[in-house]
Design a protein around this motif. Structure first.
Motif, PDB file in Angstrom:
ATOM      1  N   ARG A 132       0.834  -1.215   0.000  1.00  0.00           N
ATOM      2  CA  ARG A 132       0.000   0.000   0.000  1.00  0.00           C
ATOM      3  C   ARG A 132       0.864   1.258   0.000  1.00  0.00           C
ATOM      4  O   ARG A 132       0.623   2.188  -0.773  1.00  0.00           O
ATOM      5  CB  ARG A 132      -0.935  -0.014   1.206  1.00  0.00           C
ATOM      6  CG  ARG A 132      -1.730   1.279   1.365  1.00  0.00           C
ATOM      7  CD  ARG A 132      -3.136   1.013   1.804  1.00  0.00           C
ATOM      8  NE  ARG A 132      -3.894   0.257   0.822  1.00  0.00           N
ATOM      9  CZ  ARG A 132      -5.107  -0.256   1.062  1.00  0.00           C
ATOM     10  NH1 ARG A 132      -5.672  -0.101   2.243  1.00  0.00           N
ATOM     11  NH2 ARG A 132      -5.747  -0.925   0.122  1.00  0.00           N
ATOM     12  N   HIS A 133       1.871   1.304   0.858  1.00  0.00           N
ATOM     13  CA  HIS A 133       2.715   2.496   0.917  1.00  0.00           C
ATOM     14  C   HIS A 133       3.545   2.656  -0.355  1.00  0.00           C
ATOM     15  O   HIS A 133       3.753   3.775  -0.832  1.00  0.00           O
ATOM     16  CB  HIS A 133       3.630   2.430   2.142  1.00  0.00           C
ATOM     17  CG  HIS A 133       2.924   2.686   3.432  1.00  0.00           C
ATOM     18  ND1 HIS A 133       2.603   1.690   4.320  1.00  0.00           N
ATOM     19  CD2 HIS A 133       2.449   3.830   3.986  1.00  0.00           C
ATOM     20  CE1 HIS A 133       1.983   2.210   5.367  1.00  0.00           C
ATOM     21  NE2 HIS A 133       1.876   3.500   5.190  1.00  0.00           N
ATOM     22  N   ASP A 141       2.898  10.286  -3.296  1.00  0.00           N
ATOM     23  CA  ASP A 141       2.789  10.575  -1.864  1.00  0.00           C
ATOM     24  C   ASP A 141       4.176  10.450  -1.225  1.00  0.00           C
ATOM     25  O   ASP A 141       4.700   9.341  -1.068  1.00  0.00           O
ATOM     26  CB  ASP A 141       1.807   9.598  -1.218  1.00  0.00           C
ATOM     27  CG  ASP A 141       1.470   9.971   0.219  1.00  0.00           C
ATOM     28  OD1 ASP A 141       2.333  10.542   0.908  1.00  0.00           O
ATOM     29  OD2 ASP A 141       0.343   9.674   0.659  1.00  0.00           O
ATOM     30  N   LEU A 142       4.779  11.572  -0.834  1.00  0.00           N
ATOM     31  CA  LEU A 142       6.136  11.553  -0.289  1.00  0.00           C
ATOM     32  C   LEU A 142       6.189  10.899   1.088  1.00  0.00           C
ATOM     33  O   LEU A 142       7.163  10.208   1.420  1.00  0.00           O
ATOM     34  CB  LEU A 142       6.683  12.979  -0.211  1.00  0.00           C
ATOM     35  CG  LEU A 142       6.841  13.708  -1.554  1.00  0.00           C
ATOM     36  CD1 LEU A 142       7.401  15.108  -1.336  1.00  0.00           C
ATOM     37  CD2 LEU A 142       7.741  12.913  -2.493  1.00  0.00           C
ATOM     38  N   ALA A 143       5.165  11.115   1.908  1.00  0.00           N
ATOM     39  CA  ALA A 143       5.137  10.479   3.231  1.00  0.00           C
ATOM     40  C   ALA A 143       5.060   8.961   3.090  1.00  0.00           C
ATOM     41  O   ALA A 143       5.713   8.217   3.829  1.00  0.00           O
ATOM     42  CB  ALA A 143       3.955  11.001   4.041  1.00  0.00           C
ATOM     43  N   ALA A 144       4.279   8.502   2.125  1.00  0.00           N
ATOM     44  CA  ALA A 144       4.177   7.059   1.892  1.00  0.00           C
ATOM     45  C   ALA A 144       5.502   6.491   1.398  1.00  0.00           C
ATOM     46  O   ALA A 144       5.830   5.334   1.677  1.00  0.00           O
ATOM     47  CB  ALA A 144       3.069   6.768   0.886  1.00  0.00           C
ATOM     48  N   ALA A 145       6.273   7.289   0.661  1.00  0.00           N
ATOM     49  CA  ALA A 145       7.575   6.824   0.171  1.00  0.00           C
ATOM     50  C   ALA A 145       8.512   6.513   1.333  1.00  0.00           C
ATOM     51  O   ALA A 145       9.253   5.523   1.307  1.00  0.00           O
ATOM     52  CB  ALA A 145       8.191   7.872  -0.750  1.00  0.00           C
ATOM     53  N   GLU A 147       7.580   5.635   4.389  1.00  0.00           N
ATOM     54  CA  GLU A 147       7.073   4.415   5.022  1.00  0.00           C
ATOM     55  C   GLU A 147       7.451   3.182   4.209  1.00  0.00           C
ATOM     56  O   GLU A 147       7.806   2.133   4.760  1.00  0.00           O
ATOM     57  CB  GLU A 147       5.551   4.502   5.171  1.00  0.00           C
ATOM     58  CG  GLU A 147       5.068   5.471   6.225  1.00  0.00           C
ATOM     59  CD  GLU A 147       5.322   4.958   7.632  1.00  0.00           C
ATOM     60  OE1 GLU A 147       5.472   3.732   7.804  1.00  0.00           O
ATOM     61  OE2 GLU A 147       5.380   5.785   8.555  1.00  0.00           O
ATOM     62  N   ALA A 148       7.371   3.296   2.891  1.00  0.00           N
ATOM     63  CA  ALA A 148       7.693   2.159   2.028  1.00  0.00           C
ATOM     64  C   ALA A 148       9.146   1.736   2.201  1.00  0.00           C
ATOM     65  O   ALA A 148       9.455   0.538   2.214  1.00  0.00           O
ATOM     66  CB  ALA A 148       7.404   2.512   0.568  1.00  0.00           C
ATOM     67  N   ARG A 149      10.048   2.704   2.333  1.00  0.00           N
ATOM     68  CA  ARG A 149      11.461   2.366   2.532  1.00  0.00           C
ATOM     69  C   ARG A 149      11.662   1.615   3.848  1.00  0.00           C
ATOM     70  O   ARG A 149      12.447   0.662   3.919  1.00  0.00           O
ATOM     71  CB  ARG A 149      12.312   3.637   2.502  1.00  0.00           C
ATOM     72  CG  ARG A 149      12.534   4.194   1.104  1.00  0.00           C
ATOM     73  CD  ARG A 149      13.641   5.228   1.094  1.00  0.00           C
ATOM     74  NE  ARG A 149      13.291   6.410   1.865  1.00  0.00           N
ATOM     75  CZ  ARG A 149      12.666   7.473   1.359  1.00  0.00           C
ATOM     76  NH1 ARG A 149      12.313   7.483   0.085  1.00  0.00           N
ATOM     77  NH2 ARG A 149      12.397   8.517   2.120  1.00  0.00           N
ATOM     78  N   GLN A 150      10.967   2.032   4.889  1.00  0.00           N
ATOM     79  CA  GLN A 150      11.094   1.347   6.177  1.00  0.00           C
ATOM     80  C   GLN A 150      10.542  -0.071   6.110  1.00  0.00           C
ATOM     81  O   GLN A 150      11.158  -1.015   6.619  1.00  0.00           O
ATOM     82  CB  GLN A 150      10.369   2.152   7.258  1.00  0.00           C
ATOM     83  CG  GLN A 150      11.001   3.506   7.540  1.00  0.00           C
ATOM     84  CD  GLN A 150      10.239   4.298   8.590  1.00  0.00           C
ATOM     85  OE1 GLN A 150       9.291   3.807   9.190  1.00  0.00           O
ATOM     86  NE2 GLN A 150      10.647   5.536   8.804  1.00  0.00           N
ATOM     87  N   TRP A 151       9.391  -0.233   5.467  1.00  0.00           N
ATOM     88  CA  TRP A 151       8.814  -1.568   5.322  1.00  0.00           C
ATOM     89  C   TRP A 151       9.708  -2.453   4.458  1.00  0.00           C
ATOM     90  O   TRP A 151       9.825  -3.660   4.693  1.00  0.00           O
ATOM     91  CB  TRP A 151       7.415  -1.482   4.721  1.00  0.00           C
ATOM     92  CG  TRP A 151       6.351  -1.134   5.706  1.00  0.00           C
ATOM     93  CD1 TRP A 151       5.696   0.056   5.837  1.00  0.00           C
ATOM     94  CD2 TRP A 151       5.819  -1.984   6.731  1.00  0.00           C
ATOM     95  NE1 TRP A 151       4.796   0.002   6.870  1.00  0.00           N
ATOM     96  CE2 TRP A 151       4.851  -1.240   7.434  1.00  0.00           C
ATOM     97  CE3 TRP A 151       6.076  -3.297   7.118  1.00  0.00           C
ATOM     98  CZ2 TRP A 151       4.129  -1.768   8.499  1.00  0.00           C
ATOM     99  CZ3 TRP A 151       5.357  -3.830   8.183  1.00  0.00           C
ATOM    100  CH2 TRP A 151       4.398  -3.071   8.861  1.00  0.00           C
ATOM    101  N   SER A 152      10.350  -1.865   3.463  1.00  0.00           N
ATOM    102  CA  SER A 152      11.249  -2.631   2.600  1.00  0.00           C
ATOM    103  C   SER A 152      12.391  -3.239   3.408  1.00  0.00           C
ATOM    104  O   SER A 152      12.769  -4.401   3.205  1.00  0.00           O
ATOM    105  CB  SER A 152      11.801  -1.723   1.497  1.00  0.00           C
ATOM    106  OG  SER A 152      12.749  -2.400   0.707  1.00  0.00           O
ATOM    107  N   ASP A 153      12.935  -2.467   4.341  1.00  0.00           N
ATOM    108  CA  ASP A 153      14.009  -2.984   5.189  1.00  0.00           C
ATOM    109  C   ASP A 153      13.501  -4.102   6.099  1.00  0.00           C
ATOM    110  O   ASP A 153      14.179  -5.110   6.309  1.00  0.00           O
ATOM    111  CB  ASP A 153      14.601  -1.855   6.034  1.00  0.00           C
ATOM    112  CG  ASP A 153      15.428  -0.888   5.201  1.00  0.00           C
ATOM    113  OD1 ASP A 153      15.860  -1.284   4.107  1.00  0.00           O
ATOM    114  OD2 ASP A 153      15.629   0.256   5.642  1.00  0.00           O
TER     115      ASP A 153
END
Length: 208
Positions: A132-133, A141-145, A147-153
Motif C-alpha cells: 500500500r505504501h 505521496d512523499l510520506a508514503a515513500a 514508510e515504504a522504505r522502512q517496510w522494505s528494510d
C-alpha cells in the motif's frame, strides 16, 4: 566437598558466549509458483473519504449553480464547480490505478525468494502494508515513500536488509543442472532449418 561448585552442565546445555544466529536459506525459485495469499487489507479509507467529500461538494455546487443561474455569482460558482469536478476525477483515477498497481505488486512480491520466509513468519499483512505504501509513493505521496522504505528494510527487500535478517538465497544446483541438460537435449534434437536454394537472377532473362 566444601569449596567445590556444582558439577558442569552437559555440553548441550552450556551457554555459548559467541553463539551466532543461524542463516535462513531461501530457495531461489521462491514458493514454487503457488498463488499469492488473499489480499488482507480493506480499501484505502483515506482516498475513499476524499472521493466522497469531493462528490458531495460537486453535488452542492451544482445545486448552487442552478439557483444562481443568470446572476453575477454564476461565473464564480461555475469555476469552483469545474475545479472540484477536476479534483474528483483525479482522485477517482488515482483510486483505480492504486487498485491495479496493488494487485500487480502483491502478485510479484509473493514470487520472490523472501516470500518463503514471509509465509513461515505469517507476515501477510506486513507485506500488504508495504504494498500500500509503495503504490501510494509511486502515485506521488512523499510520506508514503518514507514508510515504504522502512517496510522494505523490515521485509528483507534489499541486500543489506537480507544480510541483517540473515537470509540467504540458495540455488538448487541439481535442478538447475537438470534444466540445463534438458535444454541442451532439446536443442540437439531440433533439426536444423533446410536452406532454400538462392534464386537465379538471370533465369528470367534467359526465359525471354
Amino acid at each position: 566437598m566444601a569449596g567445590m561448585g556444582p558439577p558442569p552442565k552437559p555440553a548441550g546445555q552450556r551457554r555459548r558466549r559467541n553463539a551466532t544466529v543461524a542463516t535462513t536459506r531461501l530457495p531461489a525459485e521462491g514458493r514454487g509458483g503457488r498463488r499469492a495469499p488473499n489480499w488482507p487489507l480493506v480499501p484505502d479509507v483515506v482516498m475513499a473519504a476524499r472521493r466522497d467529500l469531493l462528490a458531495a461538494a460537486v453535488a452542492d455546487l451544482e445545486e448552487d449553480l442552478a439557483e444562481l443561474e443568470g446572476t453575477r455569482k454564476e461565473a464564480s460558482v461555475r469555476r469552483r464547480l469545474e475545479t472540484t469536478q477536476e479534483k474528483l476525477a483525479i482522485i477517482k483515477a488515482q483510486m483505480k490505478a492504486q487498485r491495479a498497481l496493488e494487485a500487480d505488486l502483491w502478485r510479484d512480491l509473493w514470487r520472490l525468494p523472501q516470500a518463503v520466509a514471509w509465509e513461515r513468519l505469517r507476515w501477510t499483512r506486513d507485506v500488504a502494508q508495504y504494498v500500500r505504501h509503495k503504490v501510494l509513493a509511486e502515485l506521488g505521496d512523499l510520506a508514503a515513500a518514507k514508510e515504504a522504505r522502512q517496510w522494505s528494510d523490515r521485509l528483507g527487500l534489499s541486500p543489506m536488509a537480507m544480510l541483517r535478517l540473515r537470509w540467504e538465497v540458495t540455488v538448487d544446483e541439481t535442478a538447475a543442472k537438470r534444466a540445463e541438460r534438458d535444454r541442451d537435449r532439446s536443442e540437439a534434437e531440433t533439426p536444423p532449418a533446410t536452406a532454400q536454394p538462392a534464386a537465379d537472377p538471370l533465369a528470367a532473362l534467359r526465359a525471354v
